[in-house]
Design a protein around this motif. Structure first.
Motif, PDB file in Angstrom:
ATOM      1  N   PRO A  73      -1.010  25.430  -8.837  1.00  0.00           N
ATOM      2  CA  PRO A  73       0.178  26.197  -9.216  1.00  0.00           C
ATOM      3  C   PRO A  73       1.333  25.926  -8.262  1.00  0.00           C
ATOM      4  O   PRO A  73       1.142  25.762  -7.059  1.00  0.00           O
ATOM      5  CB  PRO A  73      -0.298  27.650  -9.111  1.00  0.00           C
ATOM      6  N   SER A  74       2.562  25.896  -8.793  1.00  0.00           N
ATOM      7  CA  SER A  74       3.725  25.591  -7.957  1.00  0.00           C
ATOM      8  C   SER A  74       3.953  26.640  -6.877  1.00  0.00           C
ATOM      9  O   SER A  74       4.557  26.353  -5.837  1.00  0.00           O
ATOM     10  CB  SER A  74       4.980  25.466  -8.830  1.00  0.00           C
ATOM     11  N   ASN A  75       3.480  27.879  -7.097  1.00  0.00           N
ATOM     12  CA  ASN A  75       3.628  28.950  -6.108  1.00  0.00           C
ATOM     13  C   ASN A  75       2.318  29.228  -5.387  1.00  0.00           C
ATOM     14  O   ASN A  75       2.043  30.360  -4.986  1.00  0.00           O
ATOM     15  CB  ASN A  75       4.170  30.218  -6.768  1.00  0.00           C
ATOM     16  N   ASP A  76       1.516  28.196  -5.200  1.00  0.00           N
ATOM     17  CA  ASP A  76       0.222  28.327  -4.531  1.00  0.00           C
ATOM     18  C   ASP A  76       0.379  28.785  -3.080  1.00  0.00           C
ATOM     19  O   ASP A  76      -0.433  29.552  -2.572  1.00  0.00           O
ATOM     20  CB  ASP A  76      -0.507  26.981  -4.594  1.00  0.00           C
ATOM     21  N   GLY A  98       6.309  28.246  -1.180  1.00  0.00           N
ATOM     22  CA  GLY A  98       6.756  27.891  -2.522  1.00  0.00           C
ATOM     23  C   GLY A  98       6.790  29.074  -3.464  1.00  0.00           C
ATOM     24  O   GLY A  98       6.713  28.906  -4.686  1.00  0.00           O
ATOM     25  N   ALA A  99       6.934  30.302  -2.928  1.00  0.00           N
ATOM     26  CA  ALA A  99       6.909  31.514  -3.741  1.00  0.00           C
ATOM     27  C   ALA A  99       7.938  31.463  -4.864  1.00  0.00           C
ATOM     28  O   ALA A  99       9.086  31.060  -4.659  1.00  0.00           O
ATOM     29  CB  ALA A  99       7.160  32.735  -2.853  1.00  0.00           C
ATOM     30  N   SER A 100       7.523  31.885  -6.061  1.00  0.00           N
ATOM     31  CA  SER A 100       8.426  31.937  -7.210  1.00  0.00           C
ATOM     32  C   SER A 100       9.301  33.179  -7.121  1.00  0.00           C
ATOM     33  O   SER A 100       8.821  34.266  -6.807  1.00  0.00           O
ATOM     34  CB  SER A 100       7.621  31.976  -8.523  1.00  0.00           C
ATOM     35  N   GLU A 101      10.594  33.035  -7.415  1.00  0.00           N
ATOM     36  CA  GLU A 101      11.511  34.162  -7.335  1.00  0.00           C
ATOM     37  C   GLU A 101      11.352  35.077  -8.544  1.00  0.00           C
ATOM     38  O   GLU A 101      11.250  34.626  -9.679  1.00  0.00           O
ATOM     39  CB  GLU A 101      12.947  33.663  -7.245  1.00  0.00           C
ATOM     40  N   VAL A 132      -5.933  29.970 -11.180  1.00  0.00           N
ATOM     41  CA  VAL A 132      -6.828  28.835 -11.381  1.00  0.00           C
ATOM     42  C   VAL A 132      -6.280  27.632 -10.628  1.00  0.00           C
ATOM     43  O   VAL A 132      -5.094  27.284 -10.765  1.00  0.00           O
ATOM     44  CB  VAL A 132      -6.973  28.508 -12.884  1.00  0.00           C
ATOM     45  N   LEU A 133      -7.095  27.014  -9.797  1.00  0.00           N
ATOM     46  CA  LEU A 133      -6.766  25.858  -8.975  1.00  0.00           C
ATOM     47  C   LEU A 133      -5.881  26.218  -7.778  1.00  0.00           C
ATOM     48  O   LEU A 133      -5.456  25.340  -7.033  1.00  0.00           O
ATOM     49  CB  LEU A 133      -6.109  24.738  -9.782  1.00  0.00           C
ATOM     50  N   ALA A 134      -5.603  27.514  -7.571  1.00  0.00           N
ATOM     51  CA  ALA A 134      -4.899  27.912  -6.348  1.00  0.00           C
ATOM     52  C   ALA A 134      -5.854  27.799  -5.163  1.00  0.00           C
ATOM     53  O   ALA A 134      -7.076  27.735  -5.327  1.00  0.00           O
ATOM     54  CB  ALA A 134      -4.370  29.334  -6.476  1.00  0.00           C
ATOM     55  N   THR A 135      -5.295  27.800  -3.954  1.00  0.00           N
ATOM     56  CA  THR A 135      -6.111  27.689  -2.747  1.00  0.00           C
ATOM     57  C   THR A 135      -6.261  29.059  -2.089  1.00  0.00           C
ATOM     58  O   THR A 135      -5.517  29.992  -2.380  1.00  0.00           O
ATOM     59  CB  THR A 135      -5.477  26.717  -1.740  1.00  0.00           C
ATOM     60  N   PHE A 136      -7.227  29.170  -1.180  1.00  0.00           N
ATOM     61  CA  PHE A 136      -7.429  30.394  -0.403  1.00  0.00           C
ATOM     62  C   PHE A 136      -6.345  30.492   0.659  1.00  0.00           C
ATOM     63  O   PHE A 136      -6.023  29.506   1.312  1.00  0.00           O
ATOM     64  CB  PHE A 136      -8.797  30.380   0.273  1.00  0.00           C
ATOM     65  N   ASP A 137      -5.804  31.704   0.837  1.00  0.00           N
ATOM     66  CA  ASP A 137      -4.849  31.926   1.924  1.00  0.00           C
ATOM     67  C   ASP A 137      -5.600  32.333   3.185  1.00  0.00           C
ATOM     68  O   ASP A 137      -5.486  31.696   4.209  1.00  0.00           O
ATOM     69  CB  ASP A 137      -3.828  32.979   1.514  1.00  0.00           C
TER      70      ASP A 137
END
Length: 218
Positions: free
Chosen positions: A115-118, A122-125, A137-142
């Motif tokens: 995701p572009s905001n992973d 890169g947080a989405s506004e 889905v497919l995001a990473t662990f923070d």
């Protein structure tokens, strides 16, 4: 995509990898290798048994865990694990089962996009009074230690992949609601940057299925 079977395979002595169950080498396993090229790679498997898959780098004599997963509910017969490959690095994909389970499967390796905001950077506004659709889905662990205690006891626990959004405060009271297909949690931070963020509050999903959460803050 390759089709294969662990029916006549032997047990691996490689230690667990990935989540607590996903890397349990408690069943016969087969090995594959792939060379990274800098892209994000996903290993997807469908099987006739309770399956698991583990990814390692390094060498067979000195394996280094990358990630691993068990099959999805309810039958644990399909699953996917993704990782960010390094160009020229060799990765070993191990297909195995849970508690001695063996059988036939299909394994597919493919390029995927996170995701572009992973990441926080890169947080989405977000706009007030708006609704957005998203996915983890497919995001990473923070999993940052300083974030784990944010808000409610479970609300700030980054125990699953997450995505990020940004909103400019109005000076008044704000609220955010989330509906998910899974057990959800939401955490609110403030700060001049992602590196200096400070916890505001956090909340886990509401009973009985924890798929909805609402949080209010000033």
């Amino acid at each position: 995509t390759v089709a294969d079977s662990t029916l006549l395979a032997t047990y691996s002595d490689i230690e667990t990898c990935g989540d607590a169950v996903g890397g349990d080498q408690s069943a016969p396993s087969l090995f594959y290798s792939v060379t990274g090229d800098g892209r994000t790679i996903a290993a997807t498997i469908t099987a006739t048994y309770d399956m698991q898959v583990s990814i390692f780098s390094g060498s067979c004599d000195a394996p280094v865990c990358v990630d691993g997963t068990e099959g999805d509910d309810p039958l644990y017969r399909s699953g996917q694990v993704a990782w960010d490959s390094v160009e020229g690095e060799t990765y070993y994909v191990i297909v195995h089962g849970f508690m001695n389970q063996i059988g036939d499967y299909e394994l597919t390796l493919s390029e995927v996009t996170r995701p572009s905001n992973d990441l926080c950077e890169g947080a989405s506004e977000l706009q007030l009074n708006s609704v957005v659709n998203g996915t983890t889905v497919l995001a990473t662990f923070d999993g940052l230690a300083e974030d784990e205690a944010c808000g409610a006891a479970s609300g700030g626990d980054f125990s699953a992949p997450g995505v990020w959004y940004a909103l400019i405060g109005t000076g008044g009271t704000l609220s955010a609601s989330i509906n998910g297909e899974h057990s959800v949690q939401i955490s609110i931070f403030t700060g001049e940057s992602c590196e200096s963020r400070v916890c505001v509050d956090g909340k886990e999903g509401e009973e009985p299925d924890y798929k909805f959460a609402n949080i209010v803050w000033d």
